[in-house]
Design a protein around this motif. Structure first.
Motif, PDB file in Angstrom:
ATOM      1  N   ARG A 209      27.685  14.229  40.821  1.00  0.00           N
ATOM      2  CA  ARG A 209      28.841  13.354  40.641  1.00  0.00           C
ATOM      3  C   ARG A 209      30.024  14.107  39.991  1.00  0.00           C
ATOM      4  O   ARG A 209      29.840  14.808  39.001  1.00  0.00           O
ATOM      5  N   PRO A 210      31.230  13.934  40.509  1.00  0.00           N
ATOM      6  CA  PRO A 210      32.413  14.544  39.894  1.00  0.00           C
ATOM      7  C   PRO A 210      32.598  14.110  38.442  1.00  0.00           C
ATOM      8  O   PRO A 210      33.012  14.903  37.598  1.00  0.00           O
ATOM      9  N   SER A 211      32.281  12.839  38.161  1.00  0.00           N
ATOM     10  CA  SER A 211      32.436  12.329  36.792  1.00  0.00           C
ATOM     11  C   SER A 211      31.477  13.045  35.838  1.00  0.00           C
ATOM     12  O   SER A 211      31.819  13.319  34.681  1.00  0.00           O
ATOM     13  N   SER A 212      30.284  13.364  36.331  1.00  0.00           N
ATOM     14  CA  SER A 212      29.299  14.071  35.511  1.00  0.00           C
ATOM     15  C   SER A 212      29.756  15.494  35.235  1.00  0.00           C
ATOM     16  O   SER A 212      29.646  15.986  34.107  1.00  0.00           O
ATOM     17  N   ARG A 213      30.282  16.154  36.265  1.00  0.00           N
ATOM     18  CA  ARG A 213      30.760  17.530  36.099  1.00  0.00           C
ATOM     19  C   ARG A 213      31.950  17.575  35.136  1.00  0.00           C
ATOM     20  O   ARG A 213      32.068  18.490  34.321  1.00  0.00           O
ATOM     21  N   ALA A 214      32.825  16.584  35.244  1.00  0.00           N
ATOM     22  CA  ALA A 214      33.986  16.535  34.352  1.00  0.00           C
ATOM     23  C   ALA A 214      33.549  16.320  32.901  1.00  0.00           C
ATOM     24  O   ALA A 214      34.086  16.941  31.974  1.00  0.00           O
ATOM     25  N   THR A 215      32.561  15.450  32.718  1.00  0.00           N
ATOM     26  CA  THR A 215      32.049  15.184  31.369  1.00  0.00           C
ATOM     27  C   THR A 215      31.419  16.434  30.776  1.00  0.00           C
ATOM     28  O   THR A 215      31.685  16.790  29.623  1.00  0.00           O
ATOM     29  N   LEU A 216      30.577  17.124  31.571  1.00  0.00           N
ATOM     30  CA  LEU A 216      29.911  18.334  31.089  1.00  0.00           C
ATOM     31  C   LEU A 216      30.934  19.424  30.750  1.00  0.00           C
ATOM     32  O   LEU A 216      30.798  20.116  29.738  1.00  0.00           O
ATOM     33  N   SER A 217      31.949  19.555  31.574  1.00  0.00           N
ATOM     34  CA  SER A 217      32.986  20.564  31.346  1.00  0.00           C
ATOM     35  C   SER A 217      33.682  20.324  30.006  1.00  0.00           C
ATOM     36  O   SER A 217      33.924  21.261  29.240  1.00  0.00           O
ATOM     37  N   GLU A 218      33.986  19.057  29.703  1.00  0.00           N
ATOM     38  CA  GLU A 218      34.642  18.728  28.437  1.00  0.00           C
ATOM     39  C   GLU A 218      33.715  18.983  27.262  1.00  0.00           C
ATOM     40  O   GLU A 218      34.152  19.479  26.211  1.00  0.00           O
ATOM     41  N   ILE A 219      32.433  18.671  27.445  1.00  0.00           N
ATOM     42  CA  ILE A 219      31.443  18.889  26.392  1.00  0.00           C
ATOM     43  C   ILE A 219      31.367  20.372  26.026  1.00  0.00           C
ATOM     44  O   ILE A 219      31.428  20.743  24.848  1.00  0.00           O
ATOM     45  N   VAL A 220      31.240  21.217  27.047  1.00  0.00           N
ATOM     46  CA  VAL A 220      31.111  22.658  26.821  1.00  0.00           C
ATOM     47  C   VAL A 220      32.366  23.216  26.151  1.00  0.00           C
ATOM     48  O   VAL A 220      32.293  24.036  25.220  1.00  0.00           O
ATOM     49  N   LYS A 221      33.523  22.769  26.613  1.00  0.00           N
ATOM     50  CA  LYS A 221      34.794  23.257  26.080  1.00  0.00           C
ATOM     51  C   LYS A 221      35.003  22.866  24.620  1.00  0.00           C
ATOM     52  O   LYS A 221      35.452  23.676  23.802  1.00  0.00           O
ATOM     53  N   LYS A 222      34.674  21.639  24.282  1.00  0.00           N
ATOM     54  CA  LYS A 222      34.940  21.134  22.936  1.00  0.00           C
ATOM     55  C   LYS A 222      33.827  21.423  21.913  1.00  0.00           C
ATOM     56  O   LYS A 222      34.105  21.670  20.738  1.00  0.00           O
ATOM     57  N   PHE A 223      32.570  21.370  22.388  1.00  0.00           N
ATOM     58  CA  PHE A 223      31.462  21.420  21.428  1.00  0.00           C
ATOM     59  C   PHE A 223      30.442  22.521  21.670  1.00  0.00           C
ATOM     60  O   PHE A 223      29.562  22.719  20.827  1.00  0.00           O
ATOM     61  N   GLY A 224      30.537  23.229  22.783  1.00  0.00           N
ATOM     62  CA  GLY A 224      29.553  24.274  23.058  1.00  0.00           C
ATOM     63  C   GLY A 224      28.155  23.690  23.110  1.00  0.00           C
ATOM     64  O   GLY A 224      27.882  22.760  23.880  1.00  0.00           O
ATOM     65  N   THR A 225      27.281  24.186  22.263  1.00  0.00           N
ATOM     66  CA  THR A 225      25.898  23.686  22.225  1.00  0.00           C
ATOM     67  C   THR A 225      25.611  22.900  20.941  1.00  0.00           C
ATOM     68  O   THR A 225      24.449  22.696  20.589  1.00  0.00           O
ATOM     69  N   PHE A 226      26.666  22.484  20.253  1.00  0.00           N
ATOM     70  CA  PHE A 226      26.467  21.709  19.021  1.00  0.00           C
ATOM     71  C   PHE A 226      26.490  20.207  19.318  1.00  0.00           C
ATOM     72  O   PHE A 226      27.085  19.764  20.302  1.00  0.00           O
ATOM     73  N   PRO A 227      25.846  19.407  18.469  1.00  0.00           N
ATOM     74  CA  PRO A 227      25.806  17.957  18.683  1.00  0.00           C
ATOM     75  C   PRO A 227      27.201  17.339  18.672  1.00  0.00           C
ATOM     76  O   PRO A 227      28.104  17.825  17.994  1.00  0.00           O
ATOM     77  N   PHE A 228      27.336  16.255  19.427  1.00  0.00           N
ATOM     78  CA  PHE A 228      28.608  15.539  19.489  1.00  0.00           C
ATOM     79  C   PHE A 228      28.331  14.070  19.749  1.00  0.00           C
ATOM     80  O   PHE A 228      27.237  13.690  20.186  1.00  0.00           O
ATOM     81  N   SER A 229      29.333  13.236  19.497  1.00  0.00           N
ATOM     82  CA  SER A 229      29.237  11.816  19.810  1.00  0.00           C
ATOM     83  C   SER A 229      30.088  11.530  21.039  1.00  0.00           C
ATOM     84  O   SER A 229      31.150  12.141  21.226  1.00  0.00           O
ATOM     85  N   LEU A 230      29.657  10.606  21.866  1.00  0.00           N
ATOM     86  CA  LEU A 230      30.437  10.231  23.052  1.00  0.00           C
ATOM     87  C   LEU A 230      31.829   9.736  22.668  1.00  0.00           C
ATOM     88  O   LEU A 230      32.780   9.867  23.447  1.00  0.00           O
ATOM     89  N   ARG A 231      31.974   9.196  21.451  1.00  0.00           N
ATOM     90  CA  ARG A 231      33.285   8.705  21.030  1.00  0.00           C
ATOM     91  C   ARG A 231      34.277   9.851  20.824  1.00  0.00           C
ATOM     92  O   ARG A 231      35.488   9.613  20.721  1.00  0.00           O
TER      93      ARG A 231
END
Length: 413
Positions: free
Chosen positions: A274-296
């Protein structure tokens, strides 16, 4: 033509820069924790505290290593866990019911957060009583059990003989002793908790930390549930996240109905469809790398709730379930990030020391073995300065050379 060579960077504690970055991240974590603790008042919204805490982490991180091309940011988002919650909790703005949740007077809430500099993350957690700085009866039992269990754990992970004093023979004997096994550590921690009629929370876990990884190859598990087991013991040159969870109940846990909002990128690769899944993962990697984060913390919270589903299903993102005490009993937690060096255990990010005099109870620790361990230090005294001795020797040699023909009695060292 000379070939270009690339020097591999040493990210271990042998590199002083590594410890400096850990300490910088730790100082930020502790500073933010202190401020957030003051916000935990009766009627305060959990979501508001979490958002304000995250903003403060970002502000503090932005003040260090300015102009340096290194990643920095969250080691862990701000989470506020109500009384019976075991795991870090952070509601979403778009989940109306949970977003309205407030803190109640007298409840023990857990504050967990962290910062990271260049991938060197520190996490810290403290338990505070809303609207009170004192505790009596069972609440005092809970906080004192957690405090002393934490103090004991800090001493049990010190490598044998590292802080030994006395003759060379006595030091050698201490170094030849075997380190405490996970089973023995668990038994001693259980004794501390039982002294206050409390229990360790099931599957309380401590992890080896490495660069960009807060759940590395080794782990300690206390009160392990069925099928759970620890792997390895702390050693010199390592950084660990030490957790202590204590319950007024049996310590058994259960999954709660709250939405899982805390996630972390894994090392797994998977072709997201899904494009939405890829976009979400891309933002996660860019902002948080492999550290924990909240969806908010993602740009579009509602889109993130949809996009993260396939990420979790494909294993590229880990979802942290919301877990609480099985019987709804109050739970206390402490989390300390430590470095183990040749000087002993260094607290990189730690909750403030508990003023035990404020907590009244008729219970106490009576086990002699535990009391003896609690008296031991966790590191060598900071006052020992071998460099000064070297400075004294140089003028001594100079004087001896200059007064070779005179009486040397004044040159004794």
């Amino acid at each position: 033509m000379a070939e270009a060579t690339t020097t591999e960077v040493d990210y271990s504690l042998a590199n002083p820069d590594t410890l400096t970055k850990y300490k910088t991240a730790g100082q930020i974590s502790q500073k933010v924790l202190e401020t957030v603790s003051g916000w935990c008042t009766e009627g305060a919204k959990i979501i508001d505290i979490c958002q304000r805490g995250d903003k403060l982490i970002e502000e503090e991180v932005s003040k260090v290593y300015k102009g340096k091309k290194i990643g920095k940011g969250f080691g862990h988002p701000t989470t506020i866990s109500p009384s019976s919650y075991v795991t870090p909790y952070t509601p979403l703005v778009s989940d109306n019911e949970e977003a309205e949740r407030t803190l109640k007077a007298g409840e023990a809430v857990k504050i967990q957060l962290g910062a990271q500099i260049d991938g060197f993350g520190t996490i810290v957690c403290d338990t505070v009583v809303v609207g009170s700085q004192e505790g009596q009866d069972r609440q005092a039992d809970l906080l004192l059990a957690t405090h002393y269990a934490n103090e004991l754990l800090l001493r049990l992970i010190v490598p044998p003989g590292l802080l030994a004093s006395g003759t060379d023979e006595e030091k050698a004997k201490a170094q030849n002793q075997k380190p405490y096994s996970q089973t023995k550590i668990n038994q001693l921690l259980e004794k501390v908790c039982k002294s206050y009629d409390c229990n360790i929370v099931e599957n309380t876990t401590c992890w080896l930390f490495e660069r960009n990884d807060i759940e590395s190859k080794k782990k300690l598990i206390f009160a392990p549930g069925e099928g759970s087991r620890g792997e390895g013991l702390p050693e010199i040159g390592e950084v660990w996240g030490l957790e202590i969870g204590v319950s007024l109940g049996t310590g058994k846990v259960k999954n709660l109905s709250d939405r899982a909002t805390l996630h972390r990128r894994t090392a797994t690769t998977y072709g997201l469809k899904r494009p939405s899944s890829r976009a979400t993962l891309s933002e996660i990697v860019k902002k948080f790398g492999t550290f924990p984060f909240s969806l908010r913390q993602l740009e579009d919270e509602r889109a993130a709730k949809v996009g993260v589903v396939e990420c979790v299903r494909g294993g590229v993102v880990r979802q942290y379930e919301v877990i609480g005490d099985k019987d709804g009993e109050p739970v206390s937690r402490l989390f300390t990030t430590v470095a183990i060096t040749k000087s002993g255990v260094t607290k990189l990010a730690a909750p403030p020391a508990l003023d035990v005099a404020k907590y009244k109870t008729d219970k106490k620790i009576t086990d002699e073995e535990i009391l003896k361990i609690l008296e031991q230090p966790i590191a060598k005294p900071a006052s020992s300065k071998p460099k000064n001795k070297k400075k004294k020797k140089k003028p001594a040699k100079k004087t001896a050379a200059a007064t070779a023909e005179s009486d040397d009695s004044s040159d004794e060292e």
